[in-house]
Design a protein around this motif. Sequence first.
Motif, PDB file in Angstrom:
ATOM      1  N   ASP A  14       0.849  -1.187   0.000  1.00 40.29           N
ATOM      2  CA  ASP A  14       0.000   0.000   0.000  1.00 40.29           C
ATOM      3  C   ASP A  14       0.888   1.243   0.000  1.00 40.29           C
ATOM      4  O   ASP A  14       1.682   1.446   0.925  1.00 40.29           O
ATOM      5  CB  ASP A  14      -0.899  -0.008   1.239  1.00 40.29           C
ATOM      6  CG  ASP A  14      -1.951   1.103   1.209  1.00 40.29           C
ATOM      7  OD1 ASP A  14      -1.683   2.157   0.607  1.00 40.29           O
ATOM      8  OD2 ASP A  14      -3.029   0.912   1.802  1.00 40.29           O
ATOM      9  N   LYS A  15       0.739   2.091  -1.029  1.00 38.54           N
ATOM     10  CA  LYS A  15       1.575   3.291  -1.158  1.00 38.54           C
ATOM     11  C   LYS A  15       0.740   4.569  -1.089  1.00 38.54           C
ATOM     12  O   LYS A  15       1.149   5.621  -1.562  1.00 38.54           O
ATOM     13  CB  LYS A  15       2.372   3.229  -2.459  1.00 38.54           C
ATOM     14  CG  LYS A  15       3.307   2.028  -2.499  1.00 38.54           C
ATOM     15  CD  LYS A  15       4.048   1.919  -3.807  1.00 38.54           C
ATOM     16  CE  LYS A  15       4.946   0.688  -3.796  1.00 38.54           C
ATOM     17  NZ  LYS A  15       5.681   0.499  -5.063  1.00 38.54           N
ATOM     18  N   GLY A  16      -0.414   4.448  -0.481  1.00 36.62           N
ATOM     19  CA  GLY A  16      -1.302   5.593  -0.357  1.00 36.62           C
ATOM     20  C   GLY A  16      -1.040   6.364   0.917  1.00 36.62           C
ATOM     21  O   GLY A  16      -0.063   6.110   1.630  1.00 36.62           O
ATOM     22  N   PRO A  17      -1.933   7.330   1.161  1.00 39.62           N
ATOM     23  CA  PRO A  17      -3.141   7.619   0.377  1.00 39.62           C
ATOM     24  C   PRO A  17      -2.839   8.496  -0.834  1.00 39.62           C
ATOM     25  O   PRO A  17      -1.779   9.098  -0.915  1.00 39.62           O
ATOM     26  CB  PRO A  17      -4.030   8.370   1.385  1.00 39.62           C
ATOM     27  CG  PRO A  17      -3.042   9.101   2.245  1.00 39.62           C
ATOM     28  CD  PRO A  17      -1.868   8.173   2.387  1.00 39.62           C
ATOM     29  N   ASP A  18      -3.817   8.532  -1.754  1.00 35.40           N
ATOM     30  CA  ASP A  18      -3.728   9.408  -2.924  1.00 35.40           C
ATOM     31  C   ASP A  18      -2.453   9.181  -3.725  1.00 35.40           C
ATOM     32  O   ASP A  18      -1.760  10.136  -4.116  1.00 35.40           O
ATOM     33  CB  ASP A  18      -3.818  10.875  -2.498  1.00 35.40           C
ATOM     34  CG  ASP A  18      -5.259  11.353  -2.332  1.00 35.40           C
ATOM     35  OD1 ASP A  18      -6.180  10.637  -2.764  1.00 35.40           O
ATOM     36  OD2 ASP A  18      -5.453  12.439  -1.769  1.00 35.40           O
ATOM     37  N   GLU A  19      -2.146   7.941  -4.016  1.00 40.40           N
ATOM     38  CA  GLU A  19      -0.909   7.633  -4.738  1.00 40.40           C
ATOM     39  C   GLU A  19      -0.828   8.369  -6.071  1.00 40.40           C
ATOM     40  O   GLU A  19       0.210   8.920  -6.431  1.00 40.40           O
ATOM     41  CB  GLU A  19      -0.800   6.127  -4.960  1.00 40.40           C
ATOM     42  CG  GLU A  19       0.460   5.714  -5.695  1.00 40.40           C
ATOM     43  CD  GLU A  19       0.591   4.215  -5.871  1.00 40.40           C
ATOM     44  OE1 GLU A  19       1.553   3.780  -6.541  1.00 40.40           O
ATOM     45  OE2 GLU A  19      -0.274   3.473  -5.357  1.00 40.40           O
ATOM     46  N   ASP A  20      -1.938   8.394  -6.831  1.00 37.64           N
ATOM     47  CA  ASP A  20      -1.907   9.027  -8.143  1.00 37.64           C
ATOM     48  C   ASP A  20      -1.834  10.550  -8.041  1.00 37.64           C
ATOM     49  O   ASP A  20      -1.164  11.204  -8.850  1.00 37.64           O
ATOM     50  CB  ASP A  20      -3.143   8.618  -8.951  1.00 37.64           C
ATOM     51  CG  ASP A  20      -3.164   7.133  -9.249  1.00 37.64           C
ATOM     52  OD1 ASP A  20      -2.088   6.510  -9.210  1.00 37.64           O
ATOM     53  OD2 ASP A  20      -4.260   6.594  -9.513  1.00 37.64           O
ATOM     54  N   VAL A  21      -2.510  11.128  -7.062  1.00 32.57           N
ATOM     55  CA  VAL A  21      -2.462  12.579  -6.863  1.00 32.57           C
ATOM     56  C   VAL A  21      -1.030  13.018  -6.570  1.00 32.57           C
ATOM     57  O   VAL A  21      -0.524  13.999  -7.131  1.00 32.57           O
ATOM     58  CB  VAL A  21      -3.391  13.005  -5.709  1.00 32.57           C
ATOM     59  CG1 VAL A  21      -3.288  14.520  -5.467  1.00 32.57           C
ATOM     60  CG2 VAL A  21      -4.827  12.614  -6.001  1.00 32.57           C
ATOM     61  N   ARG A  22      -0.372  12.283  -5.720  1.00 34.41           N
ATOM     62  CA  ARG A  22       1.000  12.630  -5.341  1.00 34.41           C
ATOM     63  C   ARG A  22       1.979  12.321  -6.470  1.00 34.41           C
ATOM     64  O   ARG A  22       2.933  13.076  -6.716  1.00 34.41           O
ATOM     65  CB  ARG A  22       1.373  11.886  -4.065  1.00 34.41           C
ATOM     66  CG  ARG A  22       0.544  12.338  -2.865  1.00 34.41           C
ATOM     67  CD  ARG A  22       0.440  11.285  -1.780  1.00 34.41           C
ATOM     68  NE  ARG A  22       1.718  11.005  -1.135  1.00 34.41           N
ATOM     69  CZ  ARG A  22       1.909  10.016  -0.278  1.00 34.41           C
ATOM     70  NH1 ARG A  22       0.911   9.181   0.033  1.00 34.41           N
ATOM     71  NH2 ARG A  22       3.094   9.837   0.266  1.00 34.41           N
ATOM     72  N   GLY A  23       1.765  11.201  -7.146  1.00 34.75           N
ATOM     73  CA  GLY A  23       2.635  10.852  -8.263  1.00 34.75           C
ATOM     74  C   GLY A  23       2.546  11.855  -9.402  1.00 34.75           C
ATOM     75  O   GLY A  23       3.557  12.176 -10.041  1.00 34.75           O
ATOM     76  N   ALA A  24       1.348  12.376  -9.647  1.00 36.41           N
ATOM     77  CA  ALA A  24       1.172  13.362 -10.710  1.00 36.41           C
ATOM     78  C   ALA A  24       1.902  14.659 -10.373  1.00 36.41           C
ATOM     79  O   ALA A  24       2.453  15.319 -11.262  1.00 36.41           O
ATOM     80  CB  ALA A  24      -0.317  13.632 -10.927  1.00 36.41           C
ATOM     81  N   ARG A  25       1.921  15.040  -9.103  1.00 39.00           N
ATOM     82  CA  ARG A  25       2.639  16.262  -8.702  1.00 39.00           C
ATOM     83  C   ARG A  25       4.119  16.151  -9.056  1.00 39.00           C
ATOM     84  O   ARG A  25       4.717  17.093  -9.595  1.00 39.00           O
ATOM     85  CB  ARG A  25       2.475  16.498  -7.198  1.00 39.00           C
ATOM     86  CG  ARG A  25       3.029  17.830  -6.715  1.00 39.00           C
ATOM     87  CD  ARG A  25       3.216  17.846  -5.211  1.00 39.00           C
ATOM     88  NE  ARG A  25       4.306  16.962  -4.810  1.00 39.00           N
ATOM     89  CZ  ARG A  25       5.583  17.324  -4.783  1.00 39.00           C
ATOM     90  NH1 ARG A  25       5.937  18.551  -5.117  1.00 39.00           N
ATOM     91  NH2 ARG A  25       6.516  16.459  -4.425  1.00 39.00           N
ATOM     92  N   THR A  26       4.700  14.996  -8.780  1.00 41.48           N
ATOM     93  CA  THR A  26       6.106  14.783  -9.120  1.00 41.48           C
ATOM     94  C   THR A  26       6.304  14.770 -10.630  1.00 41.48           C
ATOM     95  O   THR A  26       7.240  15.382 -11.155  1.00 41.48           O
ATOM     96  CB  THR A  26       6.598  13.463  -8.517  1.00 41.48           C
ATOM     97  OG1 THR A  26       6.431  13.500  -7.103  1.00 41.48           O
ATOM     98  CG2 THR A  26       8.062  13.217  -8.853  1.00 41.48           C
ATOM     99  N   PHE A  27       5.423  14.092 -11.346  1.00 43.28           N
ATOM    100  CA  PHE A  27       5.507  14.009 -12.804  1.00 43.28           C
ATOM    101  C   PHE A  27       5.493  15.399 -13.442  1.00 43.28           C
ATOM    102  O   PHE A  27       6.175  15.653 -14.435  1.00 43.28           O
ATOM    103  CB  PHE A  27       4.338  13.171 -13.336  1.00 43.28           C
ATOM    104  CG  PHE A  27       4.266  13.087 -14.828  1.00 43.28           C
ATOM    105  CD1 PHE A  27       5.112  12.242 -15.542  1.00 43.28           C
ATOM    106  CD2 PHE A  27       3.356  13.856 -15.539  1.00 43.28           C
ATOM    107  CE1 PHE A  27       5.048  12.168 -16.924  1.00 43.28           C
ATOM    108  CE2 PHE A  27       3.288  13.785 -16.916  1.00 43.28           C
ATOM    109  CZ  PHE A  27       4.133  12.943 -17.616  1.00 43.28           C
ATOM    110  N   LEU A  28       4.732  16.308 -12.846  1.00 43.17           N
ATOM    111  CA  LEU A  28       4.605  17.666 -13.381  1.00 43.17           C
ATOM    112  C   LEU A  28       5.736  18.591 -12.957  1.00 43.17           C
ATOM    113  O   LEU A  28       5.725  19.773 -13.283  1.00 43.17           O
ATOM    114  CB  LEU A  28       3.264  18.263 -12.949  1.00 43.17           C
ATOM    115  CG  LEU A  28       2.025  17.581 -13.530  1.00 43.17           C
ATOM    116  CD1 LEU A  28       0.765  18.094 -12.838  1.00 43.17           C
ATOM    117  CD2 LEU A  28       1.933  17.811 -15.032  1.00 43.17           C
ATOM    118  N   GLY A  29       6.718  18.049 -12.221  1.00 44.79           N
ATOM    119  CA  GLY A  29       7.890  18.841 -11.874  1.00 44.79           C
ATOM    120  C   GLY A  29       7.850  19.473 -10.502  1.00 44.79           C
ATOM    121  O   GLY A  29       8.626  20.399 -10.233  1.00 44.79           O
TER     122      GLY A  29
END
Length: 310
Positions: free
Chosen positions: A199-214
């Motif tokens: 389990d890598k949450g919460p909000d794994e995609d929300v946090r991952g997208a922040r990193t992806f966007l720089g």
Amino acid sequence: MCSILQFRICILLNKHSSSGGKVFRVLCDSEGAEALKSKPAVKVDPRDLLYIQQREFAVTLPQDGSVSILGTEDATTCHLVVLRHTGSGATALGHCDGSDTAVAVAKMLSAVKSLSDGCSNGRYEVHLVGGFLDQYLLSHRLTRELLEAFSIQSENMHLETYCVTELNDVMKQNIHWPVIYGIAINVKTGEIFRATFPDKGPDEDVRGARTFLGGSMISIYDVKMEQLQIEPYEWSPFPDAEFWLQQPDHLILESYSTSPIVEPPHFVKHMKNIFQFLSTNPKEALFPKGEPRIYKKTAEGYWERIYRTS
């Protein structure tokens, strides 16, 4: 008098000047690295866990009633950094990828210091894990950046664990791989161990997208409130999302990984989840009125979203 870390950085920075420097450094540090690598990775239960993603860090205390384990993984060229004050027990764990390394170290140290004020005993201990002998020498560069960043701090730092780059490398079928991808630390005891996290949450995609966007390195935990907080960030619709969602795995790996051959199996799925997230989620729905997304542990030890009252 130089600290242990300052002494060893001199060896690192001079390692290309003679073979003796490099051998001496390995002899100094390989025993601890080998001990850490020799143990199997522990699958960490999400209860009592605070999971840290790339370009995130968190700091807490042994007295924390909600979190007792800090953990992170999926590091190939990335480095995992633990900074702990032995007097207060204040412990920070960060996942560094080479983006503004000096700033990241300064933020982690500031957070640990703020929780150690008034503590007359103890010292600052540093643990570095991650990287491998990648073909573009990204791990070497990040190792150097981290050691340089710690060496310029006014506080006396003590390098306790040094398992990075060549000391975290293994050959498999003539290909270099990292040995350790993830670690955890028990903030109550200070024990560091190899780890993996279902389990890598919460909000794994929300946090991952922040990193992806720089997004830059940020703290995600309020230890006083015992809350995980995800601050609002800006993004525009990702116009190429549909294109990348239709591409084969190997193309996504080659395009978005610093080390495509050695990525964990779920890397592509994680990237596709981010593409999907960016194409379907408006900012206003995730961060209404510009408020952060806040989570707190339940009595059973799982994260639950809470809402601020007006």
